[in-house]
Scaffold this motif. Structure first.
Motif, PDB file in Angstrom:
ATOM      1  N   ALA A 178       0.936  -1.192   0.028  1.00 28.45           N
ATOM      2  CA  ALA A 178       0.014   0.180  -0.137  1.00 28.45           C
ATOM      3  C   ALA A 178       0.921   1.398  -0.099  1.00 28.45           C
ATOM      4  O   ALA A 178       0.643   2.226  -0.671  1.00 28.45           O
ATOM      5  CB  ALA A 178      -0.979  -0.052   1.298  1.00 28.45           C
ATOM      6  N   ALA A 179       1.725   1.216   0.779  1.00 30.52           N
ATOM      7  CA  ALA A 179       2.805   2.423   0.893  1.00 30.52           C
ATOM      8  C   ALA A 179       3.402   2.442  -0.421  1.00 30.52           C
ATOM      9  O   ALA A 179       3.975   3.622  -0.801  1.00 30.52           O
ATOM     10  CB  ALA A 179       3.828   2.199   1.833  1.00 30.52           C
ATOM     11  N   ARG A 180       3.937   1.440  -1.147  1.00 31.67           N
ATOM     12  CA  ARG A 180       4.688   1.803  -2.529  1.00 31.67           C
ATOM     13  C   ARG A 180       3.498   2.314  -3.642  1.00 31.67           C
ATOM     14  O   ARG A 180       4.126   2.993  -4.582  1.00 31.67           O
ATOM     15  CB  ARG A 180       5.005   0.209  -2.872  1.00 31.67           C
ATOM     16  CG  ARG A 180       6.069  -0.374  -2.483  1.00 31.67           C
ATOM     17  CD  ARG A 180       6.316  -1.776  -2.808  1.00 31.67           C
ATOM     18  NE  ARG A 180       6.181  -2.305  -4.075  1.00 31.67           N
ATOM     19  CZ  ARG A 180       7.331  -2.314  -4.773  1.00 31.67           C
ATOM     20  NH1 ARG A 180       8.579  -2.180  -4.311  1.00 31.67           N
ATOM     21  NH2 ARG A 180       7.506  -2.463  -6.283  1.00 31.67           N
ATOM     22  N   LEU A 181       2.233   2.011  -3.401  1.00 31.49           N
ATOM     23  CA  LEU A 181       1.129   2.478  -4.465  1.00 31.49           C
ATOM     24  C   LEU A 181       1.300   4.049  -3.923  1.00 31.49           C
ATOM     25  O   LEU A 181       1.136   4.940  -5.136  1.00 31.49           O
ATOM     26  CB  LEU A 181      -0.112   1.815  -4.287  1.00 31.49           C
ATOM     27  CG  LEU A 181      -0.204   0.514  -4.550  1.00 31.49           C
ATOM     28  CD1 LEU A 181      -1.528  -0.294  -4.284  1.00 31.49           C
ATOM     29  CD2 LEU A 181       0.040   0.098  -6.188  1.00 31.49           C
ATOM     30  N   ARG A 194     -10.754  -6.309   4.530  1.00 29.65           N
ATOM     31  CA  ARG A 194     -10.710  -5.315   5.718  1.00 29.65           C
ATOM     32  C   ARG A 194      -9.590  -4.545   5.734  1.00 29.65           C
ATOM     33  O   ARG A 194      -9.336  -3.442   5.962  1.00 29.65           O
ATOM     34  CB  ARG A 194     -10.743  -6.222   7.085  1.00 29.65           C
ATOM     35  CG  ARG A 194     -11.022  -5.476   8.087  1.00 29.65           C
ATOM     36  CD  ARG A 194     -10.800  -6.170   9.481  1.00 29.65           C
ATOM     37  NE  ARG A 194      -9.814  -6.808   9.695  1.00 29.65           N
ATOM     38  CZ  ARG A 194      -9.497  -7.609  10.732  1.00 29.65           C
ATOM     39  NH1 ARG A 194     -10.170  -7.949  11.690  1.00 29.65           N
ATOM     40  NH2 ARG A 194      -8.135  -8.226  10.654  1.00 29.65           N
ATOM     41  N   THR A 195      -8.422  -5.648   5.235  1.00 29.36           N
ATOM     42  CA  THR A 195      -7.131  -4.772   5.203  1.00 29.36           C
ATOM     43  C   THR A 195      -6.981  -3.785   3.964  1.00 29.36           C
ATOM     44  O   THR A 195      -6.366  -2.736   4.272  1.00 29.36           O
ATOM     45  CB  THR A 195      -6.148  -5.970   4.834  1.00 29.36           C
ATOM     46  OG1 THR A 195      -5.985  -6.791   5.982  1.00 29.36           O
ATOM     47  CG2 THR A 195      -4.603  -5.173   4.913  1.00 29.36           C
ATOM     48  N   LEU A 196      -7.657  -3.953   2.741  1.00 32.47           N
ATOM     49  CA  LEU A 196      -7.730  -2.865   1.896  1.00 32.47           C
ATOM     50  C   LEU A 196      -8.715  -1.612   2.381  1.00 32.47           C
ATOM     51  O   LEU A 196      -7.903  -0.637   2.000  1.00 32.47           O
ATOM     52  CB  LEU A 196      -8.274  -3.651   0.572  1.00 32.47           C
ATOM     53  CG  LEU A 196      -7.779  -4.746  -0.104  1.00 32.47           C
ATOM     54  CD1 LEU A 196      -8.515  -5.397  -1.117  1.00 32.47           C
ATOM     55  CD2 LEU A 196      -6.269  -4.366  -0.704  1.00 32.47           C
ATOM     56  N   ALA A 197      -9.562  -1.982   3.184  1.00 28.51           N
ATOM     57  CA  ALA A 197     -10.382  -0.774   3.721  1.00 28.51           C
ATOM     58  C   ALA A 197      -9.749   0.014   4.733  1.00 28.51           C
ATOM     59  O   ALA A 197      -9.710   1.173   4.597  1.00 28.51           O
ATOM     60  CB  ALA A 197     -11.589  -1.355   4.313  1.00 28.51           C
ATOM     61  N   PHE A 210      -1.893  -8.350   0.008  1.00 28.08           N
ATOM     62  CA  PHE A 210      -0.554  -7.991  -0.642  1.00 28.08           C
ATOM     63  C   PHE A 210      -0.614  -8.119  -2.042  1.00 28.08           C
ATOM     64  O   PHE A 210      -0.188  -7.314  -3.025  1.00 28.08           O
ATOM     65  CB  PHE A 210       0.320  -8.650   0.059  1.00 28.08           C
ATOM     66  CG  PHE A 210       1.823  -8.513  -0.735  1.00 28.08           C
ATOM     67  CD1 PHE A 210       2.394  -7.559  -0.744  1.00 28.08           C
ATOM     68  CD2 PHE A 210       2.146 -10.195  -0.967  1.00 28.08           C
ATOM     69  CE1 PHE A 210       3.791  -7.615  -1.582  1.00 28.08           C
ATOM     70  CE2 PHE A 210       3.324 -10.370  -1.904  1.00 28.08           C
ATOM     71  CZ  PHE A 210       3.967  -9.110  -1.990  1.00 28.08           C
ATOM     72  N   GLY A 211      -1.172  -9.356  -2.520  1.00 33.26           N
ATOM     73  CA  GLY A 211      -1.202  -9.756  -3.719  1.00 33.26           C
ATOM     74  C   GLY A 211      -2.228  -8.558  -4.492  1.00 33.26           C
ATOM     75  O   GLY A 211      -1.753  -8.502  -5.787  1.00 33.26           O
TER      76      GLY A 211
END
Length: 462
Positions: free
Chosen positions: A56-59, A224-227, A365-366
């Motif tokens: 997420a930080a990379r994006l 939930r992680t994406l949220a 992650f994927g």
């Protein structure tokens, strides 16, 4: 044998997905054992959580040009591997894990696990056993069977059973051999399309829409992680019966929620409309179930070029068990973990649902990796994982030392646990629950919405 330590596992996870592990600001604090168990569940959990947060930080860096530090504590990650058990009403006690499943001794001196939390599964098991539903009646009936024969009969009846096997017995099994041919997670391009943005605004995944067609526990953990990194997640349930399930509530943080009957033309049409505006389609039902309703990876990619489609299964896409139902407890039983942590000769489960939760974080992650590829190259992608693949990876890690385990308490110290918990006002009342585990130095992980009942929202994008 892989080197122990969460950092080494993280590097392995990143490299396996084609992500360069060097050059990123990551702090991983602590080590296993957190809980008194041989498998390194905390370190694997920390690596998976860090991988999702780092991607997420990379994006965000790709879009905003800002690099940030990701920090994860191994003890917090270990607690996150049983997140739902900490969910509680602020005015009430924490709920302890319920029953509905149990190990039973068979007539040939084996143990078998029956997953009985789903009423329809329990009814099918009782029909096979010709028994009543009490533990005593089931135990008596199971003793009249050989373990392998009962496992096969219950699976043939479309229910869940798992003969308890050792790691060595599982390694010799045909399904284990098939799983060994699979990577930890697989990301495949399944269609063409123009490059698309990987987010917008002040959070890594802001502006991205996620359809969450999953049920406990791996799939909902992915969404939930994406949220928690800013994605707009819409959970699509098939009914409202699981509203009282603490697993469903705990994995609902950050999501809106609607119910659709996909077996009706109206329900299927509504889902197709939602797919047209989605970036991620995540499903965790029995292999082939969603495809049979017209929503295979290829069909969804045709409806929405540029989609990232996620599939999570119990036993992977190869082997004789590829279509078999399964849960974390089922896979732990057949693949050696329940045997490894047996007490007094009776199998037990790991103190955490590591296979479920790790698979969910790895799926997030994927998704992040696929979104990065989509932004650079275009195309639609299929991310595939299974509990058995996660279990194989965990089984391959070195074990903790017995002396270290003996010094571990079964729970985190009260002050430490309190520091990991937060309180949220929800339609269910005020709830106490674990906060997001990953710390990001610039875009703090958080859930913008409280967990809500299954049929709380309309099936439309906000």
């Amino acid at each position: 044998m892989r080197a122990p330590g969460a950092a080494a596992v993280l590097d392995d996870v990143l490299t396996g997905a084609g992500v360069a592990p060097a050059g990123y600001a990551v702090t991983l604090r602590g080590a296993d054992p957190v809980f008194p168990t041989p498998p390194r569940v905390g370190e694997l959990g920390a690596a998976a959580i860090t991988a999702a947060a780092l991607q997420a930080a990379r994006l965000y860096e790709r879009r905003a040009g800002v690099r940030q530090r990701v920090t994860v504590d191994v003890d917090a990650a270990a607690a996150a591997m049983r997140s739902w058990t900490y969910l509680a009403s602020v005015s009430g006690p924490r709920r302890s894990p319920g029953g509905g499943q149990q190990f039973f001794a068979t007539g040939d001196d084996r143990w078998i696990f029956l997953h009985r939390r789903a009423p329809h599964h329990a009814a099918r098991q009782e029909k096979v056993l010709s028994s009543g539903g009490s533990d005593a009646e089931i135990a008596d009936a199971v003793r009249r069977w050989k373990g392998a024969e009962l496992e096969a009969a219950i699976v043939a009846a479309d229910a869940c059973a798992a003969l308890v096997r050792s790691h060595e017995e599982w390694a010799a099994h045909q399904q284990a051999a098939a799983v060994a041919e699979l990577p930890l997670l697989e990301i495949t391009r399944i269609g063409d399309g123009d490059p698309l943005p990987s987010g917008s605004g002040d959070r890594p995944l802001r502006g991205l829409r996620v359809l969450d067609l999953t049920h406990v526990l791996a799939g909902p953990t992915c969404a939930r992680t994406l949220a928690e990194h800013g994605a707009d997640v819409l959970r699509i349930g098939i009914n409202s019966k699981s509203d009282g399930n603490p697993m469903t509530r705990d994995t609902g943080h950050g999501k809106r929620s609607a119910v659709l009957d996909l077996k009706t033309s109206d329900g299927a049409s509504a889902l197709r409309t939602l797919i047209g505006g989605a970036d991620v389609f995540s499903q965790g039902y029995r292999p082939g179930a969603v495809a049979a309703l017209g929503f295979s990876p290829e069909a969804v990619a045709a409806l929405r070029p540029g989609i990232v489609y996620v599939s999570m299964t119990a036993f992977g896409v190869k082997g004789p068990w590829r279509d078999r139902r399964g849960y974390d407890s089922v896979v732990q039983s057949v693949s050696g973990f329940a045997d490894e942590v047996a007490t007094g000769g009776e199998p037990r489960f790991l103190p955490v649902s590591a296979l479920d939760y790790v698979t969910g974080y790895l799926a997030a992650f994927g998704v992040g990796v696929a979104l990065e590829r989509r932004a650079a190259e275009g195309g639609s992608y299929h991310v595939q994982l299974s509990l058995a693949q996660t279990g194989r990876y965990l089984a391959g890690l070195p074990r903790t030392e017995a002396a270290e385990r003996a010094a571990c308490a079964p729970e985190l110290p009260a002050a430490r646990l309190a520091a990991l918990l937060t309180e949220t006002q929800t339609p269910f009342g005020p709830l106490r629950h674990l906060a997001p585990t990953a710390g990001l130095s610039r875009t703090a992980a958080r859930w913008d919405r409280p967990t809500v009942p299954m049929d709380h929202d309309s099936p439309v994008w906000a």
